[in-house]
Design a protein around this motif. Structure first.
Motif, short mmCIF file in Angstrom:
data_model
loop_
_atom_site.label_atom_id
_atom_site.label_comp_id
_atom_site.label_asym_id
_atom_site.label_seq_id
_atom_site.Cartn_x
_atom_site.Cartn_y
_atom_site.Cartn_z
N PHE A 1 1.07 -0.98 0.14
CA PHE A 1 -0.21 -0.44 -0.21
C PHE A 1 1.31 1.49 -0.12
O PHE A 1 0.71 2.30 -0.50
CB PHE A 1 -1.04 0.52 1.09
N GLU A 2 2.20 1.44 0.77
CA GLU A 2 3.04 2.09 0.68
C GLU A 2 3.53 2.52 -0.58
O GLU A 2 3.49 4.26 -0.53
CB GLU A 2 4.26 2.22 1.62
N LYS A 3 4.10 1.76 -1.53
CA LYS A 3 3.94 2.07 -3.11
C LYS A 3 3.01 2.77 -4.10
O LYS A 3 3.11 3.17 -4.50
CB LYS A 3 4.38 0.71 -3.14
N ALA A 4 2.04 1.53 -3.36
CA ALA A 4 0.65 2.05 -4.52
C ALA A 4 0.05 3.84 -4.00
O ALA A 4 0.01 4.27 -5.23
CB ALA A 4 -0.58 1.37 -3.65
N THR A 5 0.04 3.67 -2.84
CA THR A 5 -0.08 5.34 -2.30
C THR A 5 1.01 6.64 -3.24
O THR A 5 0.54 7.85 -3.75
CB THR A 5 -0.04 5.58 -1.37
N GLU A 6 2.01 5.94 -3.33
CA GLU A 6 3.46 6.63 -3.41
C GLU A 6 3.36 6.87 -5.06
O GLU A 6 3.26 8.29 -5.44
CB GLU A 6 4.50 6.55 -3.39
N LEU A 7 2.91 6.23 -5.69
CA LEU A 7 2.31 5.82 -7.19
C LEU A 7 1.65 6.98 -7.64
O LEU A 7 1.52 7.72 -8.80
CB LEU A 7 2.49 4.51 -7.59
N ILE A 8 0.18 6.57 -7.11
CA ILE A 8 -1.00 7.54 -7.40
C ILE A 8 -0.26 9.19 -6.47
O ILE A 8 -0.57 9.90 -7.54
CB ILE A 8 -1.89 7.01 -6.13
N GLN A 9 0.16 8.82 -5.80
CA GLN A 9 0.72 10.70 -5.38
C GLN A 9 1.62 11.49 -6.87
O GLN A 9 1.70 11.78 -6.61
CB GLN A 9 1.52 11.17 -4.11
N LEU B 1 -9.23 3.60 -10.45
CA LEU B 1 -8.22 3.89 -10.30
C LEU B 1 -8.25 2.91 -8.73
O LEU B 1 -7.68 2.50 -8.10
CB LEU B 1 -7.22 4.61 -9.96
N TRP B 2 -9.45 4.59 -8.47
CA TRP B 2 -9.69 4.07 -6.33
C TRP B 2 -10.72 2.93 -6.74
O TRP B 2 -10.49 1.87 -5.56
CB TRP B 2 -10.76 5.57 -6.14
N SER B 3 -10.56 2.45 -7.49
CA SER B 3 -11.75 0.95 -7.52
C SER B 3 -10.93 0.16 -7.18
O SER B 3 -10.93 -1.44 -6.40
CB SER B 3 -12.55 0.62 -8.54
N ALA B 4 -10.07 0.33 -8.12
CA ALA B 4 -8.44 -1.23 -7.53
C ALA B 4 -8.21 -1.17 -6.33
O ALA B 4 -7.81 -1.93 -5.96
CB ALA B 4 -7.39 -0.67 -8.61
N LEU B 5 -8.20 0.16 -5.51
CA LEU B 5 -6.56 0.58 -4.69
C LEU B 5 -8.24 0.00 -3.56
O LEU B 5 -7.39 -0.47 -2.47
CB LEU B 5 -6.67 1.99 -4.65
N LEU B 6 -9.48 0.83 -3.90
CA LEU B 6 -10.12 -0.20 -2.95
C LEU B 6 -10.64 -1.65 -2.08
O LEU B 6 -10.36 -2.02 -1.34
CB LEU B 6 -11.73 0.47 -2.75
N GLY B 7 -10.81 -2.18 -3.35
CA GLY B 7 -10.76 -3.22 -3.72
C GLY B 7 -9.40 -4.27 -2.98
O GLY B 7 -9.38 -5.10 -2.08
N ALA B 8 -8.37 -3.68 -3.59
CA ALA B 8 -7.14 -4.22 -2.54
C ALA B 8 -7.62 -4.33 -0.81
O ALA B 8 -6.48 -4.53 -0.22
CB ALA B 8 -6.05 -3.41 -3.17
#
Length: 153
Positions: free
Chosen positions: A62-70, A80-87
């Motif tokens: 999740f840290e890498k995913a949020t850094e990528l989004i930012q 994008l948000w659907s993928a993150l919410l699913g995870a």
């Protein structure tokens, strides 16, 4: 593909990143993503970023995913948000889930973010918070179907 002299395009990279995501090949996906622009001149688009967020989220990074989004030029993409919410739902990550939910309801015109957040809270045993999400969803639906008001006419 490269051995036959064929150069990958944006669709090829989307397919490869999607396959890596569903196969758990995090390192390979990161490598493909990192090489898109410098080696092939393909600037990642929203679909590529969404695949990467899905890949990292499914693996619990999740840290890498949020850094990528930012680092994204813009992140106004429902998928994008659907993928993150699913995870977040898979890994019961309430903290990132709350952030993703707040972003998702700004760009997503459906019940999906509410249902995901409800499930995240329920899985975490946060039943009161889950009920609050349910109320938010119902209020949003009521406003959506209320129609124009007298002021709006």
């Amino acid at each position: 593909m490269l051995e036959k002299g064929l150069t990958p395009d944006r669709v090829t990279f989307s397919s490869m990143l999607h396959a890596c995501s569903h196969s758990g090949l995090v390192d390979e996906g990161l490598l493909y993503f990192a090489n898109m622009a410098p080696m092939y001149g393909i600037v990642p688009d929203s679909e590529h970023y969404t695949c990467m967020v899905d890949l990292l989220g499914r693996a619990g990074h999740f840290e890498k995913a949020t850094e990528l989004i930012q680092r994204m030029p813009t992140f106004q993409y429902p998928a994008l948000w659907s993928a993150l919410l699913g995870a977040c739902q898979k890994w019961a990550d309430v903290t990132v889930g709350k952030w993703a939910f707040e972003q998702a309801i700004q760009v997503y015109d459906s019940d999906s973010p509410y249902l995901c957040m409800f499930n995240i809270y329920t899985a975490a045993g946060m039943h009161e918070a889950a009920k609050n999400i349910q109320v938010m969803r119902l209020v949003r639906r009521a406003r959506k179907f209320q129609g124009p008001t007298a002021k709006g006419l």
